[in-house]
Design a protein around this motif. Structure first.
Motif, PDB file in Angstrom:
ATOM      1  N   VAL A 150     -15.128   3.285  13.436  1.00 43.52           N
ATOM      2  CA  VAL A 150     -13.885   3.181  12.676  1.00 43.52           C
ATOM      3  C   VAL A 150     -13.733   1.743  12.193  1.00 43.52           C
ATOM      4  O   VAL A 150     -13.735   0.810  12.998  1.00 43.52           O
ATOM      5  N   HIS A 151     -13.619   1.593  10.884  1.00 46.98           N
ATOM      6  CA  HIS A 151     -13.394   0.287  10.288  1.00 46.98           C
ATOM      7  C   HIS A 151     -11.988   0.234   9.698  1.00 46.98           C
ATOM      8  O   HIS A 151     -11.508   1.234   9.147  1.00 46.98           O
ATOM      9  N   PHE A 152     -11.348  -0.919   9.825  1.00 47.69           N
ATOM     10  CA  PHE A 152      -9.991  -1.118   9.344  1.00 47.69           C
ATOM     11  C   PHE A 152      -9.988  -2.214   8.283  1.00 47.69           C
ATOM     12  O   PHE A 152     -10.606  -3.263   8.473  1.00 47.69           O
ATOM     13  N   GLN A 153      -9.279  -1.990   7.177  1.00 46.80           N
ATOM     14  CA  GLN A 153      -9.161  -3.001   6.127  1.00 46.80           C
ATOM     15  C   GLN A 153      -7.710  -3.136   5.697  1.00 46.80           C
ATOM     16  O   GLN A 153      -7.023  -2.159   5.465  1.00 46.80           O
ATOM     17  N   ASP A 154      -7.244  -4.384   5.594  1.00 42.40           N
ATOM     18  CA  ASP A 154      -5.948  -4.665   4.994  1.00 42.40           C
ATOM     19  C   ASP A 154      -6.072  -5.891   4.109  1.00 42.40           C
ATOM     20  O   ASP A 154      -6.934  -6.755   4.343  1.00 42.40           O
ATOM     21  N   TYR A 155      -5.229  -5.992   3.117  1.00 38.89           N
ATOM     22  CA  TYR A 155      -5.262  -7.126   2.195  1.00 38.89           C
ATOM     23  C   TYR A 155      -5.032  -8.452   2.921  1.00 38.89           C
ATOM     24  O   TYR A 155      -5.680  -9.450   2.631  1.00 38.89           O
ATOM     25  N   ASN A 156      -4.115  -8.437   3.877  1.00 40.69           N
ATOM     26  CA  ASN A 156      -3.696  -9.681   4.525  1.00 40.69           C
ATOM     27  C   ASN A 156      -4.338  -9.887   5.895  1.00 40.69           C
ATOM     28  O   ASN A 156      -4.298  -9.004   6.746  1.00 40.69           O
ATOM     29  N   SER A 157      -4.898 -11.062   6.101  1.00 37.40           N
ATOM     30  CA  SER A 157      -5.511 -11.377   7.388  1.00 37.40           C
ATOM     31  C   SER A 157      -4.472 -11.441   8.503  1.00 37.40           C
ATOM     32  O   SER A 157      -4.759 -11.096   9.657  1.00 37.40           O
ATOM     33  N   THR A 158      -3.246 -11.871   8.173  1.00 35.65           N
ATOM     34  CA  THR A 158      -2.182 -11.920   9.172  1.00 35.65           C
ATOM     35  C   THR A 158      -1.884 -10.533   9.719  1.00 35.65           C
ATOM     36  O   THR A 158      -1.639 -10.360  10.915  1.00 35.65           O
ATOM     37  N   VAL A 159      -1.900  -9.525   8.854  1.00 31.06           N
ATOM     38  CA  VAL A 159      -1.649  -8.150   9.282  1.00 31.06           C
ATOM     39  C   VAL A 159      -2.724  -7.703  10.266  1.00 31.06           C
ATOM     40  O   VAL A 159      -2.427  -7.108  11.313  1.00 31.06           O
ATOM     41  N   ILE A 160      -3.990  -8.000   9.959  1.00 30.31           N
ATOM     42  CA  ILE A 160      -5.085  -7.624  10.867  1.00 30.31           C
ATOM     43  C   ILE A 160      -4.913  -8.304  12.219  1.00 30.31           C
ATOM     44  O   ILE A 160      -4.996  -7.661  13.277  1.00 30.31           O
TER      45      ILE A 160
END
Length: 353
Positions: free
Chosen positions: A186-196
């Motif tokens: 499972v890979h996760f992607q979000d625009y913002n590094s803070t969110v990750i």
């Protein structure tokens, strides 16, 4: 370990807030200039900036634009060795046997701009859940996420041994459900590094160590959901985190990072995405990312509102956009008419089995 668990959420209040937010979305950020776009391309600097806005046709009507977005460089986020540290000073809530970080507490602890991107203070000061090109809504769990989780159960979607991408993941609950369903990766992607760093990764950790640690301190471990709503998915263990990878950055940049990485990469059997089609300016980038990363026989499950007021996107506009590209076949497999109309769409390559 300094974290605690809460177990009650006012679902009606959240849904009403989502509806209000959908009505009030505005494009607050300054427009990028062509000079800034070219400068980004030359330096590959991971700055945050907004889109240039929609194209117009000859009659002046807005149409989904070609990609004219400023670039935000991709980054892979490592999983810390000390998992307890990831949950330090976090408040963890629970719904449907899913644990997730209380985002209001995260916002309160970062109002002094201690996050490198500064998105928490900007979101609070602008009273906005969306600052295009700067902050793309990942600090909030949008209601379509739970629509899609419902659909997994209703349609008996199988994740066992599948390679899954949670695209535009925000809290990462879709990917976590896949992980609980025994996905192979499972890979996760979000625009913002803070969110990750502050939301997605802690949520994954909480779901993998929550049960084994008996909810840490202060939690009863009981859910307030009725039995019919409780998740029947398998529980995770800390070892499940070895199946996970976490990425931030703009979609095309993350795609490039994945395919050019020295780490082994195989295309995804399943791509999950929720409330990522609110802005027509992003349609080309999303479409191309799906086309590049989805396995030839893979499936995309996309959840969206029928229309996003103030931004202009929505499920039917995106469906038309995809049809015109003639790469994917689409099917709206579920419509939810409670409140603002919401839909679940399934996508597959036209030449897939």
């Amino acid at each position: 370990m300094a974290f605690r668990f809460n177990f009650f959420i006012d679902e009606n209040e959240n849904n009403e807030a989502d509806a209000r937010d959908a009505m009030d979305l505005k494009l607050h950020s300054p427009k990028c200039t062509q000079e800034s776009v070219e400068k980004n391309k030359q330096t590959s600097s991971p700055i945050a900036a907004s889109s240039l806005g929609p194209d117009t046709d000859k009659q002046g009507a807005e149409t989904p634009s070609k990609k004219k977005l400023c670039f935000k460089a991709a980054k892979e986020h490592d999983i810390p060795e000390d998992l307890d540290k990831v949950l330090e000073n976090k408040v963890v809530e629970r719904r449907w046997d899913l644990y997730y970080i209380n985002m209001s507490v995260v916002e309160m602890t970062h109002l002094d701009d201690t996050d490198r991107e500064g998105i928490l203070s900007k979101s609070v000061s602008s009273h906005s859940d969306l600052i295009p090109g700067v902050y793309e809504g990942g600090l909030k769990i949008w209601e379509c996420t739970f629509d899609l989780i419902d659909y997994f159960s209703e349609a008996e979607i199988q994740f066992t041994n599948k390679t899954v991408l949670d695209l535009g993941c925000g809290a990462g609950l879709l990917g976590i459900v896949a992980l609980k369903g025994k996905a192979g990766k499972v890979h996760f992607q979000d625009y913002n590094s803070t969110v990750i760093d502050e939301i997605t990764l802690p949520n994954a950790v909480a779901n993998c160590i929550g049960d084994s640690s008996q909810m840490g301190s202060g939690g009863s471990g009981k859910t307030h959901e009725p039995p019919s709503k409780r998740s029947k998915k398998a529980e995770c263990s800390p070892d499940a985190l070895t199946k996970c990878r976490f990425f931030s950055g703009e979609w095309s940049e993350v795609s490039q990072l994945l395919v050019s990485s020295k780490k082994p990469f195989s295309k995804y059997d399943i791509i999950l995405t929720s409330e990522t089609i609110y802005n027509p300016d992003y349609y080309a980038a999303l479409h191309d990312t799906l086309a590049q990363l989805l396995d030839k026989n893979g499936r995309v499950y996309l959840a969206s509102k029928a229309h996003y007021f103030g931004v202009g996107g929505g499920i039917y506009l995106f469906e038309k956009f995809v049809e015109e590209r003639n790469v994917f076949r689409t099917s709206i497999v579920k419509i939810i008419d409670k409140g603002l109309q919401r839909c679940i769409m399934e996508m597959a390559f036209k030449d897939s089995s």
